[in-house]
Design an enzyme around this catalytic site. Sequence first.
Site, PDB file in Angstrom:
ATOM      1  N   ASP A  11       0.872  -1.169   0.000  1.00  8.80           N
ATOM      2  CA  ASP A  11       0.000   0.000   0.000  1.00  8.80           C
ATOM      3  C   ASP A  11       0.916   1.228   0.000  1.00  8.80           C
ATOM      4  O   ASP A  11       2.105   1.123   0.325  1.00  8.80           O
ATOM      5  CB  ASP A  11      -0.875  -0.030   1.255  1.00  8.80           C
ATOM      6  N   ASP A  13      -0.077   5.170   0.942  1.00  8.41           N
ATOM      7  CA  ASP A  13      -0.291   6.089   2.063  1.00  8.41           C
ATOM      8  C   ASP A  13      -0.437   5.340   3.382  1.00  8.41           C
ATOM      9  O   ASP A  13      -1.294   4.459   3.518  1.00  8.41           O
ATOM     10  CB  ASP A  13      -1.535   6.941   1.811  1.00  8.41           C
ATOM     11  N   SER A 106      -5.205   2.876  -3.220  1.00  2.00           N
ATOM     12  CA  SER A 106      -6.594   3.278  -3.449  1.00  2.00           C
ATOM     13  C   SER A 106      -6.686   4.671  -4.063  1.00  2.00           C
ATOM     14  O   SER A 106      -7.775   5.129  -4.395  1.00  2.00           O
ATOM     15  CB  SER A 106      -7.379   3.240  -2.132  1.00  2.00           C
ATOM     16  N   LYS A 136     -10.326  -1.791  -2.464  1.00  2.00           N
ATOM     17  CA  LYS A 136     -10.196  -2.420  -1.149  1.00  2.00           C
ATOM     18  C   LYS A 136     -11.421  -2.048  -0.296  1.00  2.00           C
ATOM     19  O   LYS A 136     -11.871  -0.911  -0.361  1.00  2.00           O
ATOM     20  CB  LYS A 136      -8.930  -1.910  -0.449  1.00  2.00           C
ATOM     21  N   ASP A 161      -1.470  -0.663   6.226  1.00  2.00           N
ATOM     22  CA  ASP A 161      -1.709  -0.004   7.504  1.00  2.00           C
ATOM     23  C   ASP A 161      -3.184   0.087   7.854  1.00  2.00           C
ATOM     24  O   ASP A 161      -3.523   0.466   8.979  1.00  2.00           O
ATOM     25  CB  ASP A 161      -1.131   1.415   7.477  1.00  2.00           C
TER      26      ASP A 161
END
Length: 215
Positions: A11, A13, A106, A136, A161
Amino acid sequence: MKIHAEALLFDNDGTLVSSLESVNRCWTRWAHEYGITAEDFARIELHGRPAVEIAADLLPPAVVPEALARIEQLEVEDVAGGVQLLPGAAALLDRLPADRWAVVTSATRRLAEARLEEAGIRPKAMIAADDVTRGKPDPEPYLRAARLLGVDPARCVVFEDAPAGLAAGRAAGMTTVALTTTHAASALIADVVVPDLSSVSAQATVDGVEITTAE
């Protein structure tokens, strides 16, 4: 803990970079422009989900395309000085062969590329919100990344995260490593939980990557 994988999927961010302050600034301004209250935001899951799904939860369908373009523009304009590389990210990526890892985000491709460029990260492979029909926590983004790299999903390790991203990784049948950079460990369901990527080391092998985590 040692894990052998064919590919690592990250991922962006909250995992590789932090743009939390920028995100808060931009979405607060966006919400004010569209008359969205704090109570409206409180009733939906925000972190780790595509903007299109968040906008669709908050606004009438006819307004969503314009609102999406607006939040993307606000966030892209706020990238300069609004992105910080998270601990361990650069050191870990530097040890990985370029064809053994991908970013799965995302964010839209335009926004993701702007944030990664600001942080000095240049992935060879990336799956962004533009590349999928379901974001997601659906497994589609991670399954597409595995196909892009030409590897078995079961031989991939996901670094995330957010609960939504970890759910996507689990649904894709992948090993999951959670980072407590934005959520408490108690909110994260994963095979391994670490503070950040400084707790992860990697060694390229003949057929993949061996990673070691300090739990």
